[in-house]
Design an enzyme around this catalytic site. Structure first.
Site, PDB file in Angstrom:
ATOM      1  N   ARG A 110       0.838  -1.218   0.000  1.00  0.00           N
ATOM      2  CA  ARG A 110       0.000   0.000   0.000  1.00  0.00           C
ATOM      3  C   ARG A 110       0.865   1.258   0.000  1.00  0.00           C
ATOM      4  NH1 ARG A 110      -4.604   0.252  -1.778  1.00  0.00           N
ATOM      5  NH2 ARG A 110      -5.387  -1.388  -0.412  1.00  0.00           N
ATOM      6  N   ARG A 131       2.073  -7.285  -9.702  1.00  0.00           N
ATOM      7  CA  ARG A 131       2.436  -6.521  -8.487  1.00  0.00           C
ATOM      8  C   ARG A 131       2.517  -7.422  -7.255  1.00  0.00           C
ATOM      9  NH1 ARG A 131      -2.666  -2.849  -6.371  1.00  0.00           N
ATOM     10  NH2 ARG A 131      -4.261  -4.435  -6.580  1.00  0.00           N
ATOM     11  N   HIS A 149       0.937   3.080 -10.787  1.00  0.00           N
ATOM     12  CA  HIS A 149      -0.132   3.526  -9.865  1.00  0.00           C
ATOM     13  C   HIS A 149       0.473   4.322  -8.702  1.00  0.00           C
ATOM     14  CE1 HIS A 149      -3.485   3.180  -7.067  1.00  0.00           C
ATOM     15  NE2 HIS A 149      -4.165   2.347  -7.836  1.00  0.00           N
ATOM     16  N   ASP A 157     -11.974   9.205  -7.489  1.00  0.00           N
ATOM     17  CA  ASP A 157     -11.522   8.016  -8.223  1.00  0.00           C
ATOM     18  C   ASP A 157     -11.909   8.226  -9.687  1.00  0.00           C
ATOM     19  OD1 ASP A 157     -10.693   5.539  -9.007  1.00  0.00           O
ATOM     20  OD2 ASP A 157     -11.799   4.420  -7.473  1.00  0.00           O
ATOM     21  N   GLU A 167      -1.770   8.515 -11.624  1.00  0.00           N
ATOM     22  CA  GLU A 167      -1.312   7.278 -12.256  1.00  0.00           C
ATOM     23  C   GLU A 167      -1.198   7.443 -13.770  1.00  0.00           C
ATOM     24  OE1 GLU A 167      -4.116   4.283 -10.856  1.00  0.00           O
ATOM     25  OE2 GLU A 167      -4.469   5.515  -9.086  1.00  0.00           O
TER      26      GLU A 167
HETATM   27  O1  TA6 Z   1      -6.482   3.483  -9.464  1.00  0.00           O
HETATM   28  C1  TA6 Z   1      -7.618   3.695  -8.707  1.00  0.00           C
HETATM   29  C2  TA6 Z   1      -8.100   2.367  -8.184  1.00  0.00           C
HETATM   30  O2  TA6 Z   1      -8.430   1.509  -9.242  1.00  0.00           O
HETATM   31  C3  TA6 Z   1      -9.263   2.608  -7.232  1.00  0.00           C
HETATM   32  O3  TA6 Z   1     -10.517   2.330  -7.797  1.00  0.00           O
HETATM   33  C4  TA6 Z   1      -8.924   1.762  -6.017  1.00  0.00           C
HETATM   34  O4  TA6 Z   1      -9.489   0.535  -6.070  1.00  0.00           O
HETATM   35  C5  TA6 Z   1      -7.406   1.771  -6.106  1.00  0.00           C
HETATM   36  O5  TA6 Z   1      -7.058   1.736  -7.442  1.00  0.00           O
HETATM   37  C6  TA6 Z   1      -6.589   0.831  -5.245  1.00  0.00           C
HETATM   38  O6  TA6 Z   1      -6.707  -0.468  -5.603  1.00  0.00           O
HETATM   39  P1  TA6 Z   1      -6.001  -1.598  -4.739  1.00  0.00           P
HETATM   40  O7  TA6 Z   1      -6.358  -2.882  -5.445  1.00  0.00           O
HETATM   41  O8  TA6 Z   1      -4.530  -1.324  -4.756  1.00  0.00           O
HETATM   42  O9  TA6 Z   1      -6.566  -1.499  -3.352  1.00  0.00           O
END
Ligand code: TA6
Length: 279
Positions: free
Chosen positions: A66, A90, A157, A200, A257
């Site tokens: 995270r 990932r 991301h 988002d 991103e």
């Molecule tokens: O990039 C935005 C997103 O797709 C959000 O919708 C949210 O789900 C985020 O990524 C994080 O995703 P993750 O799977 O890392 O918790």
């Protein structure tokens, strides 16, 4: 492992996860070999950490890390309930293919254990090339090494560190975006672009340069090879529901991103590259 140059040492994040710490003339950075996930980048000219890493980050392999820069490939977002969001590279070990100290930067090249997985039929070679210098270049290249054309999506991301999301402005975006929480309804990009609730959004205006501006400092993000910029902050309620995010963590981060969300088609022997440059 290959012989490491003077600027790099191995650090242990957990029993499962080793990382590489780079300390050269220009910057400090840390890159997890699990996910080829960049955890930290701070150029020495200002000493300011550019990336957010959750205080409750898990290094146990149960989920993607995270914070930092997750590599999403060969799809972006959710595919269906059976397949994990943002693809499968990932959450796998990556191998360090090369690492060298150059005049202006340290360069590392990594590849995942496998590019094959449920949900993707292409035969691909994937490389993440990272240059740690006064700026950081993160380049994800996808080569079609099979005989059939394939289409893929991807994202770098990146979670950027901010002092206070309530006093943060994103500059450089305009036009229409699609809003995930509102069933992908389309809206005009706000100006000024400020943050007061869950955000988002997929911006289908692939501008090359945006910046995250705070009172005295700004982080500049340049993107190439993308069709979208995704802007995400989970805000309070979602952050509280995450096991790997502290309740106030959302105040310290903003994801911007560099992404391909509309599908890039890669013909046999062709390579497509997604590049993000952070300064
Ligand atoms: O990039 C935005 C997103 O797709 C959000 O919708 C949210 O789900 C985020 O990524 C994080 O995703 P993750 O799977 O890392 O918790």
């Amino acid at each position: 492992m290959i012989t490491l140059p003077a600027s790099i040492r191995v650090v242990n994040k957990s029993e499962l996860i080793d990382a590489l710490h780079i300390d050269n003339q220009y910057a400090h950075a840390t890159i997890s070999l699990w996910g080829a996930h960049i955890l930290s980048y701070a150029p020495k000219h200002d000493g300011r950490e550019r990336l957010f890493l959750s205080e409750k980050v898990l290094f146990d392999g149960s989920k993607s890390i995270r914070g930092g820069i997750p590599v999403c490939w060969p799809w972006f977002g959710s595919r269906d309930d059976e397949l994990q969001a943002h693809g499968y590279v990932r959450t796998q070990p990556w191998q360090l293919l090369s690492a060298t100290d150059e005049t202006d930067y340290t360069e590392l090249m990594l590849s995942p254990e496998t590019t094959q997985g449920a949900g993707f039929d292409g035969i691909a070679e994937l490389r993440l090339t990272i240059r740690i210098g006064k700026t950081m270049h993160v380049s994800l290249s996808t080569k079609n090494v099979g005989e059939e054309t394939f289409t893929y999506n991807a994202a770098l991301h990146s979670y950027f560190a901010v002092d206070d999301i309530y006093h943060t402005e994103l500059k450089g975006l305009s036009g229409i975006y699609s809003d995930k929480p509102l069933n992908w309804a389309e809206f005009e990009t706000p100006s000024p672009y400020l943050f007061t609730s869950e955000t988002d959004r997929v911006h289908l205006n692939p501008v090359e340069k945006v910046s995250i501006n705070q009172s005295n400092v700004s982080t500049v993000i340049q993107s190439y090879g993308h069709d979208s910029l995704v802007v995400w902050n989970p805000w309070s309620e979602i952050a509280t529901s995450m096991i790997d995010m502290d309740n106030d963590g959302y105040q310290k981060m903003l994801c911007v991103e560099t992404a391909v969300t509309q599908g890039v088609t890669v013909n046999p022997q062709q390579t497509h590259t997604l590049l993000q440059v952070i300064s």
